[in-house]
Design an enzyme around this catalytic site. Structure first.
Site, PDB file in Angstrom:
ATOM      1  N   ASP A  36     -20.816  25.009  42.438  1.00 41.71           N
ATOM      2  CA  ASP A  36     -20.564  26.459  42.490  1.00 41.71           C
ATOM      3  C   ASP A  36     -19.563  26.821  43.588  1.00 41.71           C
ATOM      4  OD1 ASP A  36     -22.669  27.882  40.525  1.00 41.71           O
ATOM      5  OD2 ASP A  36     -23.562  26.095  41.401  1.00 41.71           O
ATOM      6  N   HIS A  38     -16.629  28.405  43.272  1.00 41.08           N
ATOM      7  CA  HIS A  38     -16.240  29.811  43.075  1.00 41.08           C
ATOM      8  C   HIS A  38     -15.030  30.260  43.914  1.00 41.08           C
ATOM      9  CE1 HIS A  38     -19.241  30.885  40.183  1.00 41.08           C
ATOM     10  NE2 HIS A  38     -20.228  30.481  40.964  1.00 41.08           N
ATOM     11  N   ASP A  79     -18.644  25.252  38.023  1.00 41.39           N
ATOM     12  CA  ASP A  79     -18.281  26.614  38.428  1.00 41.39           C
ATOM     13  C   ASP A  79     -17.266  26.594  39.572  1.00 41.39           C
ATOM     14  OD1 ASP A  79     -19.498  28.141  36.522  1.00 41.39           O
ATOM     15  OD2 ASP A  79     -20.844  29.190  37.878  1.00 41.39           O
ATOM     16  N   ASN A 111     -20.383  27.564  33.444  1.00 48.10           N
ATOM     17  CA  ASN A 111     -20.173  28.719  32.567  1.00 48.10           C
ATOM     18  C   ASN A 111     -18.956  29.531  32.982  1.00 48.10           C
ATOM     19  OD1 ASN A 111     -22.334  29.349  34.710  1.00 48.10           O
ATOM     20  ND2 ASN A 111     -21.686  31.408  34.133  1.00 48.10           N
ATOM     21  N   HIS A 112     -18.648  29.556  34.292  1.00 49.52           N
ATOM     22  CA  HIS A 112     -17.508  30.359  34.742  1.00 49.52           C
ATOM     23  C   HIS A 112     -16.163  29.685  34.499  1.00 49.52           C
ATOM     24  CE1 HIS A 112     -19.350  33.940  36.256  1.00 49.52           C
ATOM     25  NE2 HIS A 112     -20.305  33.203  36.805  1.00 49.52           N
ATOM     26  N   ASP A 115     -14.593  31.793  31.938  1.00 50.22           N
ATOM     27  CA  ASP A 115     -14.020  33.107  32.217  1.00 50.22           C
ATOM     28  C   ASP A 115     -12.537  33.093  31.847  1.00 50.22           C
ATOM     29  OD1 ASP A 115     -16.409  34.057  33.154  1.00 50.22           O
ATOM     30  OD2 ASP A 115     -15.966  33.646  35.249  1.00 50.22           O
ATOM     31  N   HIS A 214     -24.837  21.974  34.902  1.00 53.53           N
ATOM     32  CA  HIS A 214     -24.658  23.364  35.311  1.00 53.53           C
ATOM     33  C   HIS A 214     -25.600  24.203  34.445  1.00 53.53           C
ATOM     34  CE1 HIS A 214     -22.449  26.354  37.631  1.00 53.53           C
ATOM     35  NE2 HIS A 214     -22.677  27.144  36.602  1.00 53.53           N
ATOM     36  N   HIS A 243     -25.361  25.986  39.240  1.00 56.10           N
ATOM     37  CA  HIS A 243     -25.616  27.216  38.495  1.00 56.10           C
ATOM     38  C   HIS A 243     -26.587  28.165  39.185  1.00 56.10           C
ATOM     39  CE1 HIS A 243     -25.523  29.997  35.204  1.00 56.10           C
ATOM     40  NE2 HIS A 243     -26.735  29.740  34.791  1.00 56.10           N
ATOM     41  N   GLN A 245     -27.407  27.990  42.288  1.00 54.58           N
ATOM     42  CA  GLN A 245     -26.887  28.164  43.646  1.00 54.58           C
ATOM     43  C   GLN A 245     -28.000  28.144  44.693  1.00 54.58           C
ATOM     44  OE1 GLN A 245     -23.739  31.167  41.685  1.00 54.58           O
ATOM     45  NE2 GLN A 245     -23.589  31.132  43.900  1.00 54.58           N
ATOM     46  N   ARG A 344     -19.244  56.013  56.771  1.00 56.26           N
ATOM     47  CA  ARG A 344     -20.512  55.324  57.052  1.00 56.26           C
ATOM     48  C   ARG A 344     -21.721  56.257  57.005  1.00 56.26           C
ATOM     49  NH1 ARG A 344     -22.202  50.763  60.255  1.00 56.26           N
ATOM     50  NH2 ARG A 344     -24.113  51.170  61.416  1.00 56.26           N
ATOM     51  N   ARG A 348     -24.687  55.979  53.801  1.00 57.05           N
ATOM     52  CA  ARG A 348     -25.999  55.508  54.255  1.00 57.05           C
ATOM     53  C   ARG A 348     -27.055  56.604  54.235  1.00 57.05           C
ATOM     54  NH1 ARG A 348     -25.549  50.675  58.340  1.00 57.05           N
ATOM     55  NH2 ARG A 348     -23.640  49.690  57.605  1.00 57.05           N
ATOM     56  N   ARG A 380     -17.798  49.651  52.873  1.00 56.14           N
ATOM     57  CA  ARG A 380     -17.251  49.562  54.226  1.00 56.14           C
ATOM     58  C   ARG A 380     -15.962  50.343  54.462  1.00 56.14           C
ATOM     59  NH1 ARG A 380     -21.409  47.751  57.059  1.00 56.14           N
ATOM     60  NH2 ARG A 380     -19.988  47.030  58.698  1.00 56.14           N
TER      61      ARG A 380
END
Length: 537
Positions: A36, A38, A79, A111-112, A115, A214, A243, A245, A344, A348, A380
């Site tokens: 993974d 990524h 992944d 699986n990714h 994509d 995976h 997968h 993770q 902020r 919040r 943020r």
């Protein structure tokens, strides 16, 4: 005292037996592994992980085992795709070229990987130069496997090892490219594994069988996982997983060792197998080595182990990609009609359009989500009116958080939201990052207790009536982020739920995709009825 002495003798004999087996082993085999990835070929802003430091570490671990007259393999649980802007814009070219430089022997198809179109996957296989393994993916309507070879065989010091791969059956419902649904058939992993193991053992006469998978440690309601695989299929010696993770510290099921090293290259897993003169697995050692991971101590982040220097050749290889990514990051992807305020104190303490925008982006990226829950602390920066660049969107959520989903029963969802709703009762003098932003649904709170959850379009409802829970459906899918799913901001921990899935899609990438898909974002659409999302009675 007699029993203590007996136990001590047994313990010492056992230790001696293990050491004797190690000493007399025909082959010491070190399996190095990650999963993974990524898109994290670069170190993060705190200097954590990254493939240049991984290269230094792997070289050291290989040299270690070579000096001990052992052998080694480097495997991935898949992944490689989808996660960072710096990787996604290049179809993970730097990542696969980095893996080639690291010397990976093989990887599971994740699986990714889907994509992208299959044409992109074919391009990635050329960049990588090592086998993409998945024995359970077939061309739709045929008995022809997509990825060849079906398995590879390594002969090390006279020991024959067969390695094949498996991919989750859920892939067509998790991948973002239509090729996954239209072109391929993802078959049952246990049935396919039995066939491949039989062929490896009977035809190829291998001594050991390894599987790169995976599929997740526990799998899902529709796809078996690593534990199911180990229990259902005999003669698998090692499963290198991905997968889900997770950190899986060499669990043993049905005499199969299962390992997994969380994600992003945060760790390199090190599984040392001792193979006896009968060419069978004897004993093993396992450890996870962190790649410049840090923990917070006071106001600083400090390394949890010694610093691993980055390999200069890999840094040089990645530098052109990094510089091009910085230029592309300034590229305009859409226009926003009115500023999404990310102040902020506001995010919040109340429902805000920017929260609705993030929730809508999540639901756009991952289909069949009934309700979205995000936290104000994840927002943020504001997204200013006018032209919006990739970098602008990244600044809204400058983290590596990914989209997570879980299919809950009506009762489970209501109990989860009861806890979440408490965070909506805000003391203005004590703003918290955990303040919940709700997408696609509304909560009704009476006397500080949740009494109703209802879809904004009124298509479903869960309601407490006279102490009894009433629901229009039996199950609902929650969309959130992995930070909250792991219990961040004191949210209920849901990563252990049997239906939990970390999709691997970055939240900020989902926002980028949403803006790119819609081009002109009408902010007014996200300002409607904000006061009706969390209703106090």
């Amino acid at each position: 005292m007699k029993y203590l002495l007996t136990f001590a003798v047994i313990f010492l004999v056992s230790c001696a037996s293990v050491e004797e087996k190690k000493k007399n082993a025909k082959l010491k085999l070190r399996i190095l592994h990650t999963n993974d990835h990524h898109g994290h070929y670069l170190a993060d802003k705190d200097g954590q992980y990254g493939m240049a430091a991984r290269k230094t570490l792997i070289d050291k671990l290989r040299n270690e085992i070579t000096e001990q007259k052992g052998e080694h393999l480097l495997l991935s649980g898949g992944d490689i795709n989808t996660g960072t802007m710096e990787s996604d814009i290049f179809d993970a070219e730097p990542d696969f070229k980095g893996m080639k430089a690291l010397g990976y022997d093989a990887m599971a198809v994740g699986n990714h990987e889907f994509d992208n179109s299959f044409k992109v996957i074919q391009k990635q296989m050329k960049w990588a130069g090592f086998p993409f393994l998945s024995a359970n993916i077939y061309w739709k309507g045929t008995d022809n496997r997509v990825f060849k070879p079906t398995y590879i065989i390594k002969e090390l010091n006279g020991v024959k090892i067969g390695i094949f791969g498996l991919t989750t059956k859920d892939t067509p419902f998790k991948a973002s490219h239509d090729d996954a649904k239209m072109k391929f058939d993802f078959r049952d992993i246990t049935k396919v594994a039995k066939e491949v193991v039989k062929e490896l053992k009977n035809k190829e006469k291998v001594d050991l069988v390894f599987v790169v998978t995976h599929v997740g440690h526990h799998g899902s309601t529709t796809s078996n996982g690593d534990i199911d695989l180990a229990k259902a299929v005999d003669d698998i010696d090692v499963i290198v997983g991905g997968h889900s993770q997770e950190i899986i510290n060499a669990e043993v099921h049905n005499n199969t060792v299962i390992v997994q090293a969380e994600d992003w290259g945060k760790y390199v897993g090190v599984l040392d197998l001792y193979i006896d003169k009968s060419h069978e697995r004897s004993v093993f050692d396992y450890k996870l080595v962190p790649v410049n991971l840090k923990k917070r101590v006071g106001n600083k982040k400090v390394l949890i182990e010694n610093e691993i220097l980055e390999n200069p050749k890999m840094l040089k290889m990645f530098d052109p990609f990094k510089k091009r990514a910085e230029v592309i990051g300034r590229k305009v992807v859409g226009i926003i009609s009115k500023t999404f305020d990310g102040t902020r104190t506001k995010v919040r303490s109340r429902q805000m359009p920017i929260g609705q925008f993030m929730a809508k982006s999540l639901a756009h990226q991952v289909s069949e989500v009934d309700i979205v829950v995000l936290n104000g602390g994840s927002m943020r920066a504001s997204l200013n009116k006018g032209k919006v660049s990739r970098k602008d969107i990244h600044n809204v959520h400058p983290y590596g958080n990914t989209i997570s989903t879980v299919k809950f029963s009506a009762k489970e969802l209501f109990e989860y939201l009861k806890v979440v709703s408490k965070k909506a009762i805000v003391d203005p003098s004590n703003l918290i990052g955990g303040y919940p932003h709700i997408g696609q649904a509304a909560l009704t709170i009476k006397n500080k207790e949740l009494v109703k959850v209802e879809a904004r379009d009124k298509s479903w409802r869960i309601e407490l009536i006279n102490g009894q829970l009433n629901s229009t459906r039996t199950h609902y899918t929650l969309g959130t982020m992995n930070f909250l799913a792991k219990g961040g901001d004191n949210y209920p921990k849901i990563v252990d739920h049997e239906n939990y899935v970390d999709t691997g899609f970055m939240i900020n990438s989902a926002m980028m995709n949403y803006v790119e898909a819609n081009k002109n974002i009408k902010s007014d659409d996200f300002e409607k009825d904000l006061s009706e999302i969390i209703i106090f009675k």
